[in-house]
Design a protein around this motif. Structure first.
Motif, PDB file in Angstrom:
ATOM      1  N   PHE A 298       0.848  -1.280   0.031  1.00 48.10           N
ATOM      2  CA  PHE A 298      -0.045  -0.029  -0.047  1.00 48.10           C
ATOM      3  C   PHE A 298       0.714   1.066  -0.015  1.00 48.10           C
ATOM      4  O   PHE A 298       1.834   1.537   0.655  1.00 48.10           O
ATOM      5  N   SER A 299       0.687   2.279  -0.889  1.00 51.08           N
ATOM      6  CA  SER A 299       1.366   3.484  -1.083  1.00 51.08           C
ATOM      7  C   SER A 299       0.643   4.743  -1.225  1.00 51.08           C
ATOM      8  O   SER A 299       0.994   5.769  -1.334  1.00 51.08           O
ATOM      9  N   GLY A 300      -0.761   4.359  -0.567  1.00 49.14           N
ATOM     10  CA  GLY A 300      -1.657   5.590  -0.597  1.00 49.14           C
ATOM     11  C   GLY A 300      -2.923   5.475  -1.097  1.00 49.14           C
ATOM     12  O   GLY A 300      -3.106   4.199  -1.639  1.00 49.14           O
ATOM     13  N   VAL A 301      -3.806   6.555  -1.556  1.00 56.37           N
ATOM     14  CA  VAL A 301      -5.215   6.439  -2.362  1.00 56.37           C
ATOM     15  C   VAL A 301      -5.157   7.612  -3.085  1.00 56.37           C
ATOM     16  O   VAL A 301      -4.381   8.549  -2.947  1.00 56.37           O
ATOM     17  N   LEU A 302      -6.226   7.249  -4.171  1.00 54.61           N
ATOM     18  CA  LEU A 302      -6.629   8.183  -5.062  1.00 54.61           C
ATOM     19  C   LEU A 302      -8.273   8.655  -4.643  1.00 54.61           C
ATOM     20  O   LEU A 302      -8.848   7.632  -4.991  1.00 54.61           O
ATOM     21  N   MET A 303      -8.488   9.452  -4.137  1.00 58.72           N
ATOM     22  CA  MET A 303      -9.619  10.005  -3.562  1.00 58.72           C
ATOM     23  C   MET A 303     -10.235  10.722  -4.652  1.00 58.72           C
ATOM     24  O   MET A 303      -9.910  11.984  -4.892  1.00 58.72           O
ATOM     25  N   GLY A 304     -11.668  10.300  -4.967  1.00 57.92           N
ATOM     26  CA  GLY A 304     -12.565  11.229  -5.778  1.00 57.92           C
ATOM     27  C   GLY A 304     -13.766  11.402  -5.005  1.00 57.92           C
ATOM     28  O   GLY A 304     -14.305  10.844  -4.385  1.00 57.92           O
ATOM     29  N   GLU A 305     -14.242  12.607  -5.013  1.00 60.86           N
ATOM     30  CA  GLU A 305     -15.374  13.370  -4.491  1.00 60.86           C
ATOM     31  C   GLU A 305     -16.442  13.587  -5.518  1.00 60.86           C
ATOM     32  O   GLU A 305     -16.066  14.381  -6.505  1.00 60.86           O
ATOM     33  N   TYR A 306     -17.660  13.087  -5.230  1.00 58.47           N
ATOM     34  CA  TYR A 306     -18.648  13.142  -6.350  1.00 58.47           C
ATOM     35  C   TYR A 306     -19.577  14.256  -5.413  1.00 58.47           C
ATOM     36  O   TYR A 306     -19.939  13.849  -4.318  1.00 58.47           O
ATOM     37  N   SER A 307     -20.353  15.202  -6.197  1.00 57.10           N
ATOM     38  CA  SER A 307     -21.212  16.116  -5.610  1.00 57.10           C
ATOM     39  C   SER A 307     -22.616  15.062  -5.866  1.00 57.10           C
ATOM     40  O   SER A 307     -23.216  14.737  -6.874  1.00 57.10           O
ATOM     41  N   ILE A 308     -23.358  14.941  -4.623  1.00 57.49           N
ATOM     42  CA  ILE A 308     -24.631  14.075  -4.603  1.00 57.49           C
ATOM     43  C   ILE A 308     -25.618  14.755  -5.277  1.00 57.49           C
ATOM     44  O   ILE A 308     -26.419  14.212  -6.100  1.00 57.49           O
ATOM     45  N   GLU A 309     -25.682  15.927  -5.263  1.00 53.15           N
ATOM     46  CA  GLU A 309     -26.628  16.886  -6.126  1.00 53.15           C
ATOM     47  C   GLU A 309     -26.481  16.873  -7.589  1.00 53.15           C
ATOM     48  O   GLU A 309     -27.207  16.407  -8.475  1.00 53.15           O
ATOM     49  N   GLY A 310     -25.017  16.764  -7.955  1.00 57.20           N
ATOM     50  CA  GLY A 310     -24.712  16.535  -9.373  1.00 57.20           C
ATOM     51  C   GLY A 310     -25.159  14.922  -9.909  1.00 57.20           C
ATOM     52  O   GLY A 310     -25.402  14.735 -11.021  1.00 57.20           O
ATOM     53  N   LEU A 311     -24.575  13.957  -9.094  1.00 62.60           N
ATOM     54  CA  LEU A 311     -25.236  12.787  -9.269  1.00 62.60           C
ATOM     55  C   LEU A 311     -26.794  12.547  -9.610  1.00 62.60           C
ATOM     56  O   LEU A 311     -27.075  11.914 -10.259  1.00 62.60           O
ATOM     57  N   LEU A 312     -27.601  13.279  -8.852  1.00 63.96           N
ATOM     58  CA  LEU A 312     -28.991  13.141  -9.109  1.00 63.96           C
ATOM     59  C   LEU A 312     -29.598  13.664 -10.228  1.00 63.96           C
ATOM     60  O   LEU A 312     -30.376  13.459 -10.846  1.00 63.96           O
ATOM     61  N   ARG A 313     -28.657  15.088 -10.423  1.00 64.45           N
ATOM     62  CA  ARG A 313     -29.126  16.006 -11.765  1.00 64.45           C
ATOM     63  C   ARG A 313     -28.651  15.249 -12.985  1.00 64.45           C
ATOM     64  O   ARG A 313     -29.185  15.029 -14.121  1.00 64.45           O
ATOM     65  N   TYR A 314     -27.282  14.729 -13.014  1.00 60.64           N
ATOM     66  CA  TYR A 314     -26.830  14.073 -14.496  1.00 60.64           C
ATOM     67  C   TYR A 314     -27.041  12.763 -14.238  1.00 60.64           C
ATOM     68  O   TYR A 314     -26.863  12.050 -15.607  1.00 60.64           O
ATOM     69  N   GLY A 315     -27.309  12.156 -13.429  1.00 57.13           N
ATOM     70  CA  GLY A 315     -27.220  10.586 -13.509  1.00 57.13           C
ATOM     71  C   GLY A 315     -28.801   9.831 -13.606  1.00 57.13           C
ATOM     72  O   GLY A 315     -28.888   8.912 -14.302  1.00 57.13           O
ATOM     73  N   VAL A 316     -29.674  10.598 -13.029  1.00 56.87           N
ATOM     74  CA  VAL A 316     -30.957  10.135 -13.313  1.00 56.87           C
ATOM     75  C   VAL A 316     -31.876  10.857 -14.631  1.00 56.87           C
ATOM     76  O   VAL A 316     -31.467  12.155 -14.634  1.00 56.87           O
ATOM     77  N   PRO A 317     -32.349   9.984 -15.351  1.00 55.63           N
ATOM     78  CA  PRO A 317     -32.774  10.699 -16.584  1.00 55.63           C
ATOM     79  C   PRO A 317     -33.975  11.809 -16.357  1.00 55.63           C
ATOM     80  O   PRO A 317     -34.560  11.617 -15.183  1.00 55.63           O
ATOM     81  N   THR A 318     -33.983  12.763 -17.044  1.00 56.09           N
ATOM     82  CA  THR A 318     -34.981  13.764 -16.965  1.00 56.09           C
ATOM     83  C   THR A 318     -36.390  13.461 -17.008  1.00 56.09           C
ATOM     84  O   THR A 318     -37.202  14.118 -16.491  1.00 56.09           O
TER      85      THR A 318
END
Length: 850
Positions: free
Chosen positions: A206-226
């Motif tokens: 183990f040499s560390g992590v790569l952390m990605g942060e998602y906006s929950i509001e963005g997930l709802l807006r761009y992930g759920v069909p209109t």
């Protein structure tokens, strides 16, 4: 109308017939009730149908809406899942390039900026080493400086640090929901979804992590069909049900809500978002488009009209019911009396003042066989009068009409329609009308044919019982306790003792049975029944005694027991049987038994003499051998004092042994128990071998013996057991000598070992020879007295051995030894139970043969 029912027979009712008659009479009333209740029932059924229809339609509508919501939510969840998996794959490729050292900080910043710009829901990408230090971070332009990570910063202990540690431990991508206000002290920040992807070095560590942060509001807006966002109120929830992003419809609190009645919640559906899991839940709520069934004005109007109609019809029905109750009250008394009369088994007949039949009930018709129409209105002589009794019955009828009736009734004979006759008892009473005037006579009739038959059978049974008791060859008497009264005495008792209680009391006194003193009127006297057992005397077994009556010159067997007499008094029954002939036969049998015992003792003396002669031959032979050898060595002057003392001690021992044999055999012939003592097996074997070796050496037979170590002591008579061993070894030597075996095969083997036979601990003795064995016809009679295959044998040796072994609760068995089909010898074996072993009964001992 006054009725008098004086019958001597128990009334029996017929509920089935009564119910049928009542049901027929109630037919008009049932029709009126049905006519009154039919409108009410129709209105109620109509109202129920309307309510059920509204209910069913609304339930179907709710189910369809629920299925549509479920289908659309699952579709939206799949779209959101594919978007998360796509972003996860891009982040994992970036992490793999970092682990392979294909990217430095500058290249990482370029790649991270490209991903953040292309994916609006991705807020930041942060590279963290294995010491929780921020190596590089790229955030979206829309974030403020307070919401971004700074290079060189160390992760603080919190949710992000926990997710970092979990990714390090699992070495797998880990999703975590984090609120930014917990990280940057920014209360305006919205919650985000973090993805920690582990990094490795060249060695796979183990040499560390790569952390990605998602906006929950963005997930709802761009992930759920209109289209789904437009149809429903869509929201993302955490594991505790709190809304993270989206919109929600408040719960309805209406009381008349069909969904509440059917157990259904609002038209909504929730599903976890994969691959995040239960930490992120997608929920969709349908917008309300109708007021429901209960809110419909048509529904309430129909309900109001139905209730008003039902209320009016119920009022009309209640009025009609009151009229019916008044009508029923007018005929209730008549119906009750009619039902009571028809349910009785006693025949009822009413006569007017001129003797004409005015009424008969059903039971009277069933008794006689004539119908009511045939009897009502008829005049004397009536059809049910027998021809032979008509004059007598006419006289009785005139007496009844004139008022001279018998209170206790009278017995007559009645003829049925089929000309059969039965006995009946009639009771007559005057018939008084409502104004107190006599209008006729009421007669009740009861069939007494069966009681008369039972009474006759009881009288006949009593006569038969008395005849049997009178014909008994035993004297039977019954007397009450405490009184000089004889309740019963049969013919033989009266012949022996007369018709008084003296014989009964004398038999009781001489037989030793409890006798109770006579009653006294003094209250201070002792209770007359003192000394009797406290338990029930009538269930106790009978007492028995045999005694001689000098007056009769007979032996009587007296048996007595207590019983309850017919009037309830406690009585004592004595049965005396003449057993004079039996006692005389017993005396003759005793004399014959005594003579048989004398003859048996004479036969036993003969057996004892034969046994002594046979058994003393062994120790006397040993004494003769010792004396002969001693004389030979003295003559040749080849003996010293030590050898002479040894030979004399052996001779004295054998002489003492001969005396013990005589004493033991005498006791055994008397069938007395052996003189059992705790005996050592090895000592008994050495004594027997020492005595038998003289005979074996004389016949050139070699003896080998084996005794198991640590054998338990046996509770036996050692002299008798030694005698059995000596007999078996001598017989083995004689068998080898008669078979003329060569010197190498002239061998007898004695073996003593412990065994378990059918769960019984025993010590087994076996003597094996190399002779010709025993023929089958000899094996069948081997242990019989006076049976022998030897020319000079007496045939009592093996019989005596078997008796000795079985007297010690053991068993003896003989069997031939085979080599293929050739007999190579014979083995005699017996066993003795070990001291202290519980012995089974004789029938259960192993090896028992009759």
């Amino acid at each position: 109308m006054k009725l008098s029912f004086a019958t001597g027979r128990k009334l029996q009712f017929k509920p089935v017939a009564l119910w049928q008659r009542w049901w027929k009479r109630q037919a008009p009333h049932r029709q009126d009730r049905f006519a009154a209740l039919a409108p009410v029932a129709a209105v109620l059924l109509f109202l129920a149908a309307i309510v059920s229809s509204f209910w069913y339609l609304r339930v179907e509508e709710i189910d369809r809406e629920q299925e549509a919501v479920k289908r659309d939510v699952e579709y939206g969840q799949q779209r959101l899942r594919l978007r998360l998996l796509e972003r996860q794959e891009q982040i994992m490729r970036l992490a793999r390039d970092i682990s392979n050292k294909e990217l430095d900080r500058e290249k990482f910043m370029l790649r991270a900026e490209s991903l953040v710009m292309q994916n609006p829901e991705l807020q930041a990408l942060t590279w963290i080493d294995n010491k929780r230090r921020i190596m590089a971070s790229r955030t979206a332009p829309s974030l403020t400086n307070g919401q971004s990570w700074t290079a060189g910063e160390i992760l603080k202990i919190g949710e992000t640090e926990n997710s970092y540690g979990l990714a390090r431990d699992l070495m797998q991508p880990v999703y975590a929901q984090i609120e930014l206000n917990k990280l940057k002290d920014n209360s305006n920040a919205l919650p985000v979804l973090q993805l920690h992807t582990p990094l490795t070095d060249d060695n796979g560590r183990f040499s560390g992590v790569l952390m990605g942060e998602y906006s929950i509001e963005g997930l709802l807006r761009y992930g759920v069909p209109t289209e789904i966002m437009a149809k429903y109120a869509v929201a993302l929830l955490d594991s505790e049900g709190q809304m993270l992003a989206g919109q929600s419809i408040p719960k309805r609190t209406q009381l008349w809500n069909l969904q509440t009645w059917t157990g259904r919640e609002e038209n909504e559906y929730e599903v976890p978002v994969s691959p995040v899991g239960n930490g992120l839940i997608l929920r969709a709520q349908a917008w309300r488009t109708s007021q429901g069934v209960v809110g419909s004005g048509l529904f309430w109007m129909v309900c109001a009209l139905s209730v008003m109609t039902a209320w009016m019809l119920i009022g009309n029905w209640r009025h009609t019911r009151r009229r019916m109750q008044t009508q029923q009250a007018l005929v209730a008394e008549t119906n009750f009396r009619r039902a009571m009369e028809n349910s009785m088994l006693t025949g009822m007949r009413a006569l007017d003042m001129h003797g004409r039949i005015s009424y008969v009930n059903t039971a009277f018709c069933q008794m006689t066989g004539w119908t009511e129409s045939e009897l009502v209105g008829s005049t004397p002589p009536f059809a049910y009068w027998p021809e032979d009794d008509r004059e007598h019955l006419m006289t009785r009828l005139n007496e009844e009409i004139s008022g001279h009736s018998t209170p206790g009734g009278f017995q007559v004979r009645v003829k049925r329609k089929d000309n059969s006759i039965f006995d009946a008892r009639m009771y007559v009473s005057p018939l008084i009308d409502a104004v107190g005037k006599q209008s006729g006579w009421m007669t009740s009739m009861t069939d007494i044919t069966e009681p008369n038959r039972v009474r006759e059978q009881l009288a006949a049974a009593h006569d038969r019982f008395t005849i049997v008791l009178e014909a008994l060859d035993a004297a039977v008497s019954v007397a009450p306790l405490g009184r000089s009264e004889l309740l019963f005495a049969n013919k033989l008792y009266r012949q022996w003792f007369g018709a008084n209680t003296q014989g009964h009391l004398s038999l009781v006194a001489e037989a030793g049975v409890i006798e109770v003193s006579k009653e006294t009127s003094n209250d201070d006297d002792v209770d007359a029944f003192a000394g009797l057992p406290t338990e029930s005397l009538t269930v106790a077994p009978s007492e028995r005694a045999e005694l001689f009556i000098p007056v009769l010159g007979k032996w009587l067997e007296v048996r007595s027991r207590y019983l309850n007499w017919a009037d309830g008094r406690l009585a004592q029954m004595v049965i005396a049987t003449d057993i004079t002939a039996r006692r005389q036969a017993e005396e003759v049998a005793a004399q014959q038994a005594e003579r048989a015992q004398n003859a048996s003792r004479l036969i036993t003396m003969g057996e004892m003499a034969s046994s002594v002669a046979h058994e003393l031959n062994q120790p006397l032979t040993a004494i003769s051998n010792y004396c002969t050898g001693l004389v030979s060595r003295i003559r040749s002057q080849n003996i010293n004092e030590k050898d002479m003392l040894w030979a004399l001690e052996k001779t004295a021992h054998q002489a003492q042994r001969a005396g013990q044999i005589i004493q033991r055999i005498r006791s055994f012939v008397k069938r007395s128990e052996p003189n059992r003592t705790p005996s050592d097996v090895l000592t008994m074997v050495h004594e027997a071998v020492e005595l038998a070796e003289i005979e074996l050496r004389r016949r050139n037979v070699r003896l080998s013996h084996y005794v198991a170590a640590r054998l338990p002591q046996l509770m036996v008579d050692p002299i008798l057991i030694e005698q059995v061993l000596v007999n078996l070894m001598k017989n083995a030597a004689e068998s080898i000598d008669n078979a003329q075996r060569p010197m190498g095969s002239r061998q007898v083997e004695l073996q003593v070992i412990p065994k378990m036979i059918d769960g019984l601990s025993v010590v087994s003795f076996s003597v094996t020879d190399t002779g010709k064995g025993l023929p089958p016809e000899v094996l069948e009679h081997l242990y019989e007295a006076f049976f022998s295959t030897k020319v000079e044998g007496m045939g009592i040796g093996l019989n005596l051995c078997r008796s000795i072994v079985e007297s010690h609760r053991g068993r003896i068995v003989a069997e031939n030894l085979y080599n293929a089909d050739d007999v190579q010898g014979c083995c005699f074996s017996f066993w003795i139970p070990v001291s202290g072993t519980p012995l089974p009964s004789t029938e259960k001992l192993p090896g028992v043969t009759e």
